[in-house]
Design an enzyme around this catalytic site. Structure first.
Site, PDB file in Angstrom:
ATOM      1  N   ASP A 122       0.846  -1.191   0.000  1.00 16.34           N
ATOM      2  CA  ASP A 122       0.000   0.000   0.000  1.00 16.34           C
ATOM      3  C   ASP A 122       0.882   1.241   0.000  1.00 16.34           C
ATOM      4  OD1 ASP A 122      -1.984  -1.775   0.201  1.00 16.34           O
ATOM      5  OD2 ASP A 122      -2.760  -1.120   2.152  1.00 16.34           O
ATOM      6  N   ASP A 144       0.751   4.310  -2.556  1.00 22.12           N
ATOM      7  CA  ASP A 144       0.489   5.687  -2.121  1.00 22.12           C
ATOM      8  C   ASP A 144       1.572   6.654  -2.581  1.00 22.12           C
ATOM      9  OD1 ASP A 144      -1.838   4.975  -0.984  1.00 22.12           O
ATOM     10  OD2 ASP A 144      -1.066   4.839   1.063  1.00 22.12           O
ATOM     11  N   SER A 151     -35.967  -5.269 -17.515  1.00 24.56           N
ATOM     12  CA  SER A 151     -35.847  -6.128 -16.339  1.00 24.56           C
ATOM     13  C   SER A 151     -35.999  -7.574 -16.788  1.00 24.56           C
ATOM     14  CB  SER A 151     -36.883  -5.748 -15.299  1.00 24.56           C
ATOM     15  OG  SER A 151     -38.135  -5.673 -15.913  1.00 24.56           O
ATOM     16  N   LEU A 152     -35.969  -8.473 -15.849  1.00 22.63           N
ATOM     17  CA  LEU A 152     -36.066  -9.887 -16.200  1.00 22.63           C
ATOM     18  C   LEU A 152     -37.393 -10.434 -15.715  1.00 22.63           C
ATOM     19  CD1 LEU A 152     -32.497 -10.962 -15.064  1.00 22.63           C
ATOM     20  CD2 LEU A 152     -33.340 -10.971 -17.414  1.00 22.63           C
ATOM     21  N   GLU A 208     -25.908 -17.398 -14.226  1.00 16.73           N
ATOM     22  CA  GLU A 208     -25.150 -16.462 -13.394  1.00 16.73           C
ATOM     23  C   GLU A 208     -25.908 -16.225 -12.102  1.00 16.73           C
ATOM     24  OE1 GLU A 208     -25.041 -12.971 -15.812  1.00 16.73           O
ATOM     25  OE2 GLU A 208     -23.992 -13.995 -17.446  1.00 16.73           O
ATOM     26  N   LYS A 223     -27.825 -13.769  -9.483  1.00 18.49           N
ATOM     27  CA  LYS A 223     -28.584 -12.519  -9.610  1.00 18.49           C
ATOM     28  C   LYS A 223     -28.162 -11.625  -8.449  1.00 18.49           C
ATOM     29  CE  LYS A 223     -33.122 -10.761 -10.765  1.00 18.49           C
ATOM     30  NZ  LYS A 223     -33.159  -9.608  -9.885  1.00 18.49           N
ATOM     31  N   ASP A 274     -27.835  -8.657  -5.957  1.00 17.02           N
ATOM     32  CA  ASP A 274     -28.868  -7.798  -5.394  1.00 17.02           C
ATOM     33  C   ASP A 274     -28.257  -6.458  -5.000  1.00 17.02           C
ATOM     34  OD1 ASP A 274     -31.316  -7.063  -4.563  1.00 17.02           O
ATOM     35  OD2 ASP A 274     -31.342  -8.265  -2.737  1.00 17.02           O
ATOM     36  N   ARG A 301     -30.195   2.900 -13.616  1.00 13.94           N
ATOM     37  CA  ARG A 301     -31.288   2.346 -14.401  1.00 13.94           C
ATOM     38  C   ARG A 301     -32.426   3.352 -14.561  1.00 13.94           C
ATOM     39  NH1 ARG A 301     -35.982  -0.573 -13.853  1.00 13.94           N
ATOM     40  NH2 ARG A 301     -36.251  -2.096 -15.506  1.00 13.94           N
ATOM     41  N   GLU A 349     -23.897  -4.617 -11.724  1.00 11.89           N
ATOM     42  CA  GLU A 349     -24.571  -4.297 -10.474  1.00 11.89           C
ATOM     43  C   GLU A 349     -23.582  -3.680  -9.501  1.00 11.89           C
ATOM     44  OE1 GLU A 349     -27.627  -5.216 -11.016  1.00 11.89           O
ATOM     45  OE2 GLU A 349     -28.654  -5.192  -9.088  1.00 11.89           O
ATOM     46  N   TYR A 391     -22.083  -7.983 -16.023  1.00 15.81           N
ATOM     47  CA  TYR A 391     -22.714  -9.202 -16.533  1.00 15.81           C
ATOM     48  C   TYR A 391     -23.386  -9.079 -17.901  1.00 15.81           C
ATOM     49  CZ  TYR A 391     -26.450  -6.823 -13.923  1.00 15.81           C
ATOM     50  OH  TYR A 391     -27.316  -5.902 -13.413  1.00 15.81           O
ATOM     51  N   LYS A 449     -35.993 -16.761  -8.863  1.00 14.86           N
ATOM     52  CA  LYS A 449     -35.870 -16.090  -7.570  1.00 14.86           C
ATOM     53  C   LYS A 449     -35.906 -17.104  -6.437  1.00 14.86           C
ATOM     54  CE  LYS A 449     -37.111 -11.888  -7.165  1.00 14.86           C
ATOM     55  NZ  LYS A 449     -36.449 -10.601  -6.899  1.00 14.86           N
ATOM     56  N   CYS A 466     -52.818   2.067  26.229  1.00 17.82           N
ATOM     57  CA  CYS A 466     -51.719   2.560  25.398  1.00 17.82           C
ATOM     58  C   CYS A 466     -50.408   2.563  26.177  1.00 17.82           C
ATOM     59  CB  CYS A 466     -52.043   3.969  24.905  1.00 17.82           C
ATOM     60  SG  CYS A 466     -50.692   4.694  23.981  1.00 17.82           S
ATOM     61  N   CYS A 506     -49.374   6.498  26.533  1.00 14.62           N
ATOM     62  CA  CYS A 506     -50.114   7.540  27.260  1.00 14.62           C
ATOM     63  C   CYS A 506     -51.177   6.947  28.166  1.00 14.62           C
ATOM     64  CB  CYS A 506     -50.734   8.525  26.276  1.00 14.62           C
ATOM     65  SG  CYS A 506     -52.131   7.827  25.386  1.00 14.62           S
ATOM     66  N   CYS A 511     -55.143   3.842  19.856  1.00 13.84           N
ATOM     67  CA  CYS A 511     -55.162   4.693  21.042  1.00 13.84           C
ATOM     68  C   CYS A 511     -55.941   5.955  20.698  1.00 13.84           C
ATOM     69  CB  CYS A 511     -53.737   5.040  21.452  1.00 13.84           C
ATOM     70  SG  CYS A 511     -53.677   6.433  22.591  1.00 13.84           S
ATOM     71  N   CYS A 565     -50.902  11.783  23.106  1.00 12.70           N
ATOM     72  CA  CYS A 565     -50.067  10.594  22.990  1.00 12.70           C
ATOM     73  C   CYS A 565     -48.814  10.931  22.163  1.00 12.70           C
ATOM     74  CB  CYS A 565     -50.904   9.498  22.321  1.00 12.70           C
ATOM     75  SG  CYS A 565     -50.072   7.929  22.225  1.00 12.70           S
TER      76      CYS A 565
HETATM   77  S1  IVH Z   1     -28.938  -9.343 -17.144  1.00 10.71           S
HETATM   78  C1  IVH Z   1     -31.974  -7.788 -20.219  1.00 10.71           C
HETATM   79  N1  IVH Z   1     -27.628 -10.536 -15.235  1.00 10.71           N
HETATM   80  O1  IVH Z   1     -31.612  -7.936 -12.317  1.00 10.71           O
HETATM   81  C2  IVH Z   1     -31.363  -8.417 -19.044  1.00 10.71           C
HETATM   82  N2  IVH Z   1     -29.192  -8.864 -14.618  1.00 10.71           N
HETATM   83  O2  IVH Z   1     -34.531  -8.018 -13.020  1.00 10.71           O
HETATM   84  C3  IVH Z   1     -30.350  -7.558 -18.434  1.00 10.71           C
HETATM   85  N3  IVH Z   1     -29.306  -8.437 -12.219  1.00 10.71           N
HETATM   86  O3  IVH Z   1     -31.970  -4.797 -13.769  1.00 10.71           O
HETATM   87  C4  IVH Z   1     -29.966  -7.957 -17.100  1.00 10.71           C
HETATM   88  N4  IVH Z   1     -27.775  -9.892 -11.625  1.00 10.71           N
HETATM   89  O4  IVH Z   1     -30.031  -5.101 -12.182  1.00 10.71           O
HETATM   90  C5  IVH Z   1     -28.557  -9.615 -15.536  1.00 10.71           C
HETATM   91  N5  IVH Z   1     -26.347 -11.674 -13.661  1.00 10.71           N
HETATM   92  C6  IVH Z   1     -27.264 -10.752 -13.964  1.00 10.71           C
HETATM   93  C7  IVH Z   1     -27.892  -9.972 -12.965  1.00 10.71           C
HETATM   94  C8  IVH Z   1     -28.872  -9.038 -13.343  1.00 10.71           C
HETATM   95  C9  IVH Z   1     -28.612  -8.973 -11.202  1.00 10.71           C
HETATM   96  C10 IVH Z   1     -30.340  -7.400 -12.070  1.00 10.71           C
HETATM   97  C11 IVH Z   1     -30.212  -6.230 -12.993  1.00 10.71           C
HETATM   98  C12 IVH Z   1     -31.518  -6.118 -13.708  1.00 10.71           C
HETATM   99  C13 IVH Z   1     -32.420  -6.945 -12.868  1.00 10.71           C
HETATM  100  C14 IVH Z   1     -33.471  -7.554 -13.747  1.00 10.71           C
END
Ligand code: IVH
Length: 678
Positions: free
Chosen positions: A31, A35, A80-81, A110, A112, A114, A133, A170, A222, A309, A403, A406, A421, A427
């Protein structure tokens, strides 16, 4: 010395070690040495500002300047998926793919992740833009914040990248960072984040990138998009991305059969607990880009991919005690105090028990071992009791009769599950709750006043009802302080220094401009949510007409049912409420709807769309009002449809640049005044 060369060398070297450390976790230098190099580069850049570069490793510490985000339209919408929750739904997905494709195909599985999704655009091997997004079509330009994320390359390695492409991923906050951040927040009296996802997206939207830099976010990539991608296989493109320096997670499987997909799911349903970050499922994608195109899209999601999911996570733990919380409307909610237990990435100590009926139905008793579940963003809830573990001496739960705050005797309306209440004016949580609701974002939006501050103002006897806010004076606020220890033994400090006091007062002042419908929502009539408040504002135009309206008149309005009508009549029937409304009126709040308040003064700005940004000699909301009074339309984002950008002081440089790029004329406050003839 050739400074330009030295600067270039240092940047390259630092970026390389950054990648080794943050992407590959294989540091090669100490490090200290890192630096030293960074310091040298910082010094050279300072001495030679002509070589400044937003993608230099020195820029990763962010800046203390506040920025407003510019909205950017995604080149490719961020879809979205489609979600599946069980084997059958997953098989249905595969059958549809099978039916639509003539040839054989393979899937890439892959995790997912979060967190908060992000779209990164690279041009000529350099990070150009990072956009959230948003609503999928438009998002916020958060480039300056994203530059501080060390695992995101600012300049690409290797070669062969398309001149311009997008890569999506993500933004994540690892558990360790999340836990530490929340500890710190509790210590300084701020509300902790509910989960790492909220923390990640909250951080990404911070206006001060130096603060973002301190939060150690990470980013997994991804999905690559663009016209000239290296391969016609999703998997191969991601391998390339890895070579270019991106953090492409290793948790993938290429699958020729659904059986392999199922095994991947099974493995990660269990092993997810070992990951240092949150995942909420598995993503299954058709690998071939040609086949992806053949399958095409639905309105909001691709046909070539699906999410599996995980079911809501569930754990067992002991119910230590039940406490009762009183909300702003007086509703009493039983809360389970649990033996702390790890659940879906966070430690759970409390969970909702809903109401008395639920406790009785499930026969939940103190001392029981209960099942606790957490799905999505919702607060964890107790969903049942493990009867086998019930202690022999356990006693049925007696719901409280008075309550806890109070001591008033609790009441229950016919047909309603909740006890409440009735002591609304005595209160404390009801009084504070009403003020908290009043200042909340969707109501009066006085964001300089948070929960802790209301508590303090209440305790010091300064605020007892919402109208009291408007008689607060600087001298009363400045210097107020409180130190308290919360239920978990953490010290919470709340205090008003100079700037806080000023901000509170200006926030309160600005709230006087909130339109009638928001004021109506803010005063907290039971069952009058945002939509109903809008409806009532449009139908009755001003508060006096509404206050005089009879039950029959109210129910004759579309969507206003008996329950709401009765509640409105009841609210205005109470002298205390009428007195508060009167005082708010005196203070200058908006109690008439826009149509009557906004008289048209001229048509100088007819059909013109105007973006007002920055600081002016009068409040910005007043300027916006003028725009409307002269026939114009306000918009918050600059686009090719914008006619003028009205630029005040301190307007963000990125917005100015955007106006320039789109050829939108920028006008000053003076020019604007001339335009409207004032
Ligand atoms: S692919 C058209 N791959 O899930 C598909 N999405 O519900 C593009 N997410 O908005 C997304 N892990 O934020 C993809 N391995 C993964 C993911 C992923 C998380 C999220 C992503 C997307 C949401 C869709």
């Amino acid at each position: 010395m050739d400074f330009a060369q030295r600067i270039a060398d240092l940047r390259k070297e630092l970026e390389k070690h950054n990648h080794l450390y943050y992407v590959l976790s294989q540091p090669e230098i100490s490090d200290y040495n890192y630096d030293m190099m960074l310091k040298e580069l910082e010094k050279l850049e300072k001495e030679h500002p002509e070589y400044a570069d937003p993608n230099s490793p020195t820029q990763r510490v962010g800046s203390d300047l506040n920025v407003e985000f510019v909205q950017v339209t995604h080149k490719y919408p961020m879809l979205s998926l489609n979600n599946t929750y069980n084997e059958d739904e997953l098989s249905d997905f595969d059958e549809r793919v099978n039916k639509d494709l003539a040839d054989s195909y393979r899937y890439v599985c892959e995790l997912k992740y979060d967190g908060a999704s992000i779209s990164l655009t690279y041009r000529n091997g350099e990070l150009l833009r990072a956009v959230t997004r948003g609503d999928g079509v438009q998002g916020d330009d958060v480039t300056s914040n994203v530059r501080t994320i060390r695992s995101i390359p600012l300049k690409l390695h290797g070669s062969g990248w398309p001149e311009e492409f997008e890569i999506r991923g993500e933004i994540m906050m690892p558990h360790a960072v999340f836990d530490k951040l929340n500890e710190e927040r509790v210590e300084i009296g701020e509300t902790p984040f509910a989960n790492p996802r909220n923390a990640a997206s909250g951080t990404l939207k911070m206006q001060n990138s130096a603060q973002v830099a301190k939060r150690s976010l990470d980013c997994f990539l991804y999905f690559m998009l663009g016209e000239r991608l290296p391969a016609q296989s999703h998997f191969e493109n991601l391998q390339k991305a890895r070579e270019w320096g991106f953090k492409v997670p290793p948790y993938v499987a290429v699958c020729d059969h659904m059986e392999q997909v199922r095994r991947f799911i099974e493995k990660w349903s269990v092993d997810r607990d070992k990951l240092p970050f949150d995942i909420d499922g598995i993503v299954i994608k058709v690998d071939s880009l040609t086949q992806q195109r053949q399958l095409g899209m639905r309105a909001k999601s691709p046909r070539w991919a699906v999410a599996y999911k995980f079911p809501a996570e569930r754990v067992e733990t002991r119910l230590n005690s039940i406490s009762y919380q009183v909300g702003r409307t007086g509703t009493v909610t039983p809360v389970a105090n649990l033996e702390p237990v790890r659940l879906a990435g966070t430690t759970v100590k409390r969970a909702s028990l809903h109401n008395a009926d639920q406790i009785q139905l499930l026969d939940i008793r103190v001392g029981d071992t209960v099942f606790v579940e957490k799905g999505g963003e919702i607060i964890p809830k107790v969903i049942g009791v493990n009867m086998e573990k019930r202690p022999a001496d356990s006693q049925p739960t007696q719901f409280i009769t008075h309550c806890p705050e109070c001591n008033a005797e609790l009441k229950r309306n016919e047909g309603e599950a909740a006890w409440y209440c009735p002591g609304e004016n005595d209160c404390p949580p009801q009084i504070k709750g009403r003020v908290e609701h009043f200042i909340s974002r969707r109501a009066m939006n006085i964001d300089s006043l948070g929960e802790g501050k209301i508590e303090l103002l209440y305790e010091k006897g300064l605020v007892h009802d919402v109208a009291d806010l408007y008689s607060l004076k600087y001298g009363q606020l400045f210097g107020l302080e409180k130190v308290a220890v919360d239920e978990d033994g953490n010290i919470r400090k709340t205090g008003f220094r100079e700037r806080t006091a000023e901000k509170i007062l200006s926030g309160i002042e600005a709230s006087k401009q909130a339109p009638f419908e928001r004021t109506l929502y803010a005063i907290g009539i039971r069952f009058v949510g945002e939509t109903i408040a809008r409806k009532l504002a449009r139908s009755f135009h001003d508060i006096d007409k509404l206050a005089k309206a009879t039950f029959e008149e109210l129910v004759s309005v579309d969507e206003i049912g008996d329950r709401i009508a009765a509640s409105v009549v009841d609210f205005f029937g109470r002298p205390t409420n009428r007195a508060i409304v009167e005082r708010l009126k005196q203070a200058g709040l908006q109690f008439a709807s826009d149509e009557s308040a906004h008289q048209v003064k001229s048509e100088a700005l007819k059909d013109k769309t105007i973006v007002v940004s920055g600081v002016f000699s009068i409040p910005r909301d007043d300027i916006k009002k003028m725009v409307e009074e002269h026939g114009g339309k306000n918009s918050s984002s600059i686009s090719s449809k914008t006619d003028y950008v009205l630029a005040g002081e301190k307007m963000g440089p990125e917005k100015l640049k955007k106006a320039e790029t789109l050829g939108v004329p920028t006008i000053s406050e003076d020019e604007f005044m001339k335009l409207i003839g004032g």
